[in-house]
Enzyme design. Structure first.
Site, PDB file in Angstrom:
ATOM      1  N   GLY A  13      40.559  31.461  33.911  1.00  0.00           N
ATOM      2  CA  GLY A  13      40.684  30.857  35.250  1.00  0.00           C
ATOM      3  C   GLY A  13      39.455  31.160  36.099  1.00  0.00           C
ATOM      4  O   GLY A  13      38.948  32.274  36.059  1.00  0.00           O
ATOM      5  N   ARG A  74      39.525  27.355  28.631  1.00  0.00           N
ATOM      6  CA  ARG A  74      40.245  28.219  27.704  1.00  0.00           C
ATOM      7  C   ARG A  74      39.981  27.602  26.333  1.00  0.00           C
ATOM      8  O   ARG A  74      40.074  26.387  26.186  1.00  0.00           O
ATOM      9  CB  ARG A  74      41.724  28.254  28.064  1.00  0.00           C
ATOM     10  N   ASP A 105      40.993  39.709  30.854  1.00  0.00           N
ATOM     11  CA  ASP A 105      41.237  40.469  29.627  1.00  0.00           C
ATOM     12  C   ASP A 105      41.146  39.601  28.378  1.00  0.00           C
ATOM     13  O   ASP A 105      40.667  40.052  27.334  1.00  0.00           O
ATOM     14  CB  ASP A 105      42.631  41.127  29.688  1.00  0.00           C
ATOM     15  N   THR A 127      38.737  37.415  38.014  1.00  0.00           N
ATOM     16  CA  THR A 127      40.013  36.684  38.088  1.00  0.00           C
ATOM     17  C   THR A 127      40.640  36.982  39.450  1.00  0.00           C
ATOM     18  O   THR A 127      40.541  38.116  39.935  1.00  0.00           O
ATOM     19  CB  THR A 127      41.018  37.093  36.981  1.00  0.00           C
ATOM     20  N   ASP A 129      43.639  37.337  40.057  1.00  0.00           N
ATOM     21  CA  ASP A 129      44.907  38.068  39.929  1.00  0.00           C
ATOM     22  C   ASP A 129      44.803  39.590  40.054  1.00  0.00           C
ATOM     23  O   ASP A 129      45.812  40.266  40.221  1.00  0.00           O
ATOM     24  CB  ASP A 129      45.554  37.766  38.565  1.00  0.00           C
ATOM     25  N   ASP A 131      44.418  41.570  37.703  1.00  0.00           N
ATOM     26  CA  ASP A 131      45.340  42.090  36.681  1.00  0.00           C
ATOM     27  C   ASP A 131      44.612  42.646  35.458  1.00  0.00           C
ATOM     28  O   ASP A 131      45.197  42.755  34.383  1.00  0.00           O
ATOM     29  CB  ASP A 131      46.323  40.988  36.256  1.00  0.00           C
ATOM     30  N   ARG A 173      50.653  34.902  37.508  1.00  0.00           N
ATOM     31  CA  ARG A 173      51.685  34.590  36.505  1.00  0.00           C
ATOM     32  C   ARG A 173      52.322  35.855  35.960  1.00  0.00           C
ATOM     33  O   ARG A 173      53.508  35.921  35.708  1.00  0.00           O
ATOM     34  CB  ARG A 173      51.046  33.770  35.376  1.00  0.00           C
ATOM     35  N   ARG A 255      42.480  29.550  44.399  1.00  0.00           N
ATOM     36  CA  ARG A 255      41.387  29.859  43.461  1.00  0.00           C
ATOM     37  C   ARG A 255      40.029  29.369  43.969  1.00  0.00           C
ATOM     38  O   ARG A 255      39.003  29.665  43.345  1.00  0.00           O
ATOM     39  CB  ARG A 255      41.687  29.220  42.101  1.00  0.00           C
TER      40      ARG A 255
HETATM   41  P1  ADP Z   1      41.381  35.445  30.994  1.00  0.00           P
HETATM   42  O1  ADP Z   1      40.041  35.755  30.449  1.00  0.00           O
HETATM   43  O2  ADP Z   1      41.353  35.069  32.434  1.00  0.00           O
HETATM   44  O3  ADP Z   1      42.396  36.522  30.665  1.00  0.00           O
HETATM   45  P2  ADP Z   1      42.517  33.768  28.913  1.00  0.00           P
HETATM   46  O4  ADP Z   1      43.532  34.775  28.475  1.00  0.00           O
HETATM   47  O5  ADP Z   1      42.952  32.345  29.040  1.00  0.00           O
HETATM   48  O6  ADP Z   1      41.870  34.095  30.320  1.00  0.00           O
HETATM   49  O7  ADP Z   1      41.306  33.863  27.889  1.00  0.00           O
HETATM   50  C1  ADP Z   1      40.169  33.056  28.031  1.00  0.00           C
HETATM   51  C2  ADP Z   1      39.604  32.737  26.655  1.00  0.00           C
HETATM   52  O8  ADP Z   1      39.233  33.953  25.991  1.00  0.00           O
HETATM   53  C3  ADP Z   1      40.586  32.091  25.691  1.00  0.00           C
HETATM   54  O9  ADP Z   1      40.694  30.703  25.861  1.00  0.00           O
HETATM   55  C4  ADP Z   1      39.975  32.411  24.354  1.00  0.00           C
HETATM   56  O10 ADP Z   1      38.894  31.553  24.062  1.00  0.00           O
HETATM   57  C5  ADP Z   1      39.454  33.807  24.594  1.00  0.00           C
HETATM   58  N1  ADP Z   1      40.464  34.764  24.130  1.00  0.00           N
HETATM   59  C6  ADP Z   1      41.637  35.059  24.718  1.00  0.00           C
HETATM   60  N2  ADP Z   1      42.363  35.931  23.980  1.00  0.00           N
HETATM   61  C7  ADP Z   1      41.624  36.185  22.884  1.00  0.00           C
HETATM   62  C8  ADP Z   1      41.814  37.002  21.718  1.00  0.00           C
HETATM   63  N3  ADP Z   1      42.933  37.711  21.548  1.00  0.00           N
HETATM   64  N4  ADP Z   1      40.844  37.007  20.793  1.00  0.00           N
HETATM   65  C9  ADP Z   1      39.717  36.289  20.962  1.00  0.00           C
HETATM   66  N5  ADP Z   1      39.477  35.500  22.022  1.00  0.00           N
HETATM   67  C10 ADP Z   1      40.405  35.438  22.974  1.00  0.00           C
HETATM   68  O1  F6P Z   2      44.626  33.884  36.195  1.00  0.00           O
HETATM   69  C1  F6P Z   2      44.444  33.196  37.373  1.00  0.00           C
HETATM   70  C2  F6P Z   2      45.541  32.171  37.578  1.00  0.00           C
HETATM   71  O2  F6P Z   2      45.257  31.440  38.731  1.00  0.00           O
HETATM   72  C3  F6P Z   2      46.953  32.746  37.618  1.00  0.00           C
HETATM   73  O3  F6P Z   2      47.278  33.302  38.872  1.00  0.00           O
HETATM   74  C4  F6P Z   2      47.764  31.535  37.289  1.00  0.00           C
HETATM   75  O4  F6P Z   2      49.001  31.896  36.741  1.00  0.00           O
HETATM   76  C5  F6P Z   2      46.920  30.842  36.281  1.00  0.00           C
HETATM   77  O5  F6P Z   2      45.584  31.262  36.497  1.00  0.00           O
HETATM   78  C6  F6P Z   2      47.006  29.348  36.384  1.00  0.00           C
HETATM   79  O6  F6P Z   2      46.220  28.805  35.400  1.00  0.00           O
HETATM   80  P1  F6P Z   2      45.917  27.247  35.243  1.00  0.00           P
HETATM   81  O7  F6P Z   2      44.491  27.080  35.614  1.00  0.00           O
HETATM   82  O8  F6P Z   2      46.133  26.989  33.787  1.00  0.00           O
HETATM   83  O9  F6P Z   2      46.846  26.482  36.113  1.00  0.00           O
END
Ligand code: ADP
Ligand code: F6P
Length: 322
Positions: A13, A74, A105, A127, A129, A131, A173, A255
């Site tokens: 995000g 993503r 993360d 982010t 959040d 978090d 979330r 955001r």
């Molecule tokens: P955030 O970085 O905000 O936590 P996401 O969890 O959507 O957001 O992760 C962003 C991108 O990082 C994912 O679309 C993917 O490409 C990569 N990613 C997430 N989890 C993993 C994982 N367990 N192993 C490798 N790449 C990951």
């Molecule tokens: O991680 C940031 C965030 O805005 C969360 O607060 C929310 O749950 C999520 O991303 C929403 O993601 P999307 O862009 O898929 O609607």
């Protein structure tokens, strides 16, 4: 290994302040004599080879802008062996010796995988959040809270004029940090977060009924996205208390927008810190804000950490919001 060129990408995000972080990475690297490439659309751009050269002027006029000029995405493909392989091949093809990954993360897990495949990566926490377990602060959090607070201040005017209850969903979330801090800042009657169980009768209905007897005529309930169901909650509150209630979902507007001072400064410092590591060839690290200092940690250890919800602040908010 001598680092000649680094890449920078934003992933997951978007968050206000990501542009300030990109700017800092680009300018810090150039100051160290390192070339910079911008990787578009998160890990997708690395897989697809959507990679551009960046210079001092590529990051002009962005420090004050929300969103991310590199776009974000993503990338489910990146979670597969095939995706990582393609990404590593493109690093070699474009001469990328290390990458700054700005995201959450999930994005750090990707950075860990790339580091394990021989491409040193440093994560910068971005982010709204807040978090990310390894850091007390994430880029974008302050701006998002201020945006939510301003919107709720506006809602409050109409809530107060109509003597209603406003049930307001803020983002988060899996995490209640935006809800907690925003709830405190607007003096909400109750704050519902995924980290703390709540009892509708005791924590909301009884509280509204009790404070009504002291002369309170309007109420604000803040609900984290992870708890949700604000329309249903508003109906239940109206039925049980007789106070006309409305639900509002603030949504993605949280955001966007111009980053606050805190987010611009934090992003500038964190981006700079990430480059200082990569320039020495050090990867598999994340930048974090801990005990008022910017530090770096091993990614694996950072991902194992647990973040405790601030229950003390949560209880304090409940006590004074009467
Ligand atoms: P955030 O970085 O905000 O936590 P996401 O969890 O959507 O957001 O992760 C962003 C991108 O990082 C994912 O679309 C993917 O490409 C990569 N990613 C997430 N989890 C993993 C994982 N367990 N192993 C490798 N790449 C990951
Ligand atoms: O991680 C940031 C965030 O805005 C969360 O607060 C929310 O749950 C999520 O991303 C929403 O993601 P999307 O862009 O898929 O609607």
């Amino acid at each position: 290994m001598a680092i000649k060129t680094i890449g920078v990408l934003t992933s997951g995000g978007d968050a206000p302040g990501m542009n300030a972080a990109i700017r800092s990475v680009v300018r810090s690297a150039l100051a160290a004599g390192i070339n910079v490439k911008g990787i578009m659309r998160g890990y997708n751009g690395l897989i697809e080879g959507e990679i551009i050269d960046m210079n001092l002027r590529s990051v002009s006029e962005i420090i004050h802008r929300g969103g991310t000029v590199l776009y974000t995405a993503r990338s489910p493909l990146f979670k597969t062996e095939e995706g990582v392989k393609k990404a590593v091949e493109n690093c070699k093809k474009f001469g990328i010796d290390g990458i700054v990954v700005i995201g959450g993360d999930g994005s750090f897990r990707g950075a860990r995988d790339l580091s394990l495949h021989g491409i040193p990566c440093v994560g910068v926490p971005g982010t709204i959040d807040n978090d990310i377990s390894s850091t007390e602060y994430t880029i974008g959090f302050d701006t998002a809270m201020n945006t939510a607070m301003e919107m709720i201040d506006k809602l409050r005017d109409t809530t107060q004029s109509h003597e209603r209850c406003s049930v307001i969903e803020v983002m988060g979330r899996h995490a209640g940090w935006i809800a907690l801090q925003t709830g405190i800042s607007v003096g909400s009657t109750a704050i519902l977060v995924p980290e703390v169980e709540f009892d509708l009768q005791k924590d909301i209905i009884d509280k509204i009924n009790k404070t009504k007897t002291t002369g309170k005529r309007h109420f604000i309930i803040i609900v984290a996205e992870g708890v949700g169901k604000v329309n249903e909650l508003a109906k239940q509150i109206e039925q049980a208390t007789g106070v006309e209630s409305r639900a509002t979902i603030l949504g993605h507007v949280q955001r966007g927008g111009r980053p606050t001072v805190r987010d611009r400064v934090m992003a500038s410092e964190m981006g700079h810190a990430a480059v200082q590591l990569l320039k020495e060839g050090i990867g598999n690290r994340v930048i974090a804000f801990r005990n008022d200092h910017i530090v770096d940690l091993d990614i694996y250890e950072a991902l194992q950490m647990k973040k405790e919800f601030d229950i003390q602040a949560y209880n304090m908010a409940n006590e004074i919001s009467v």
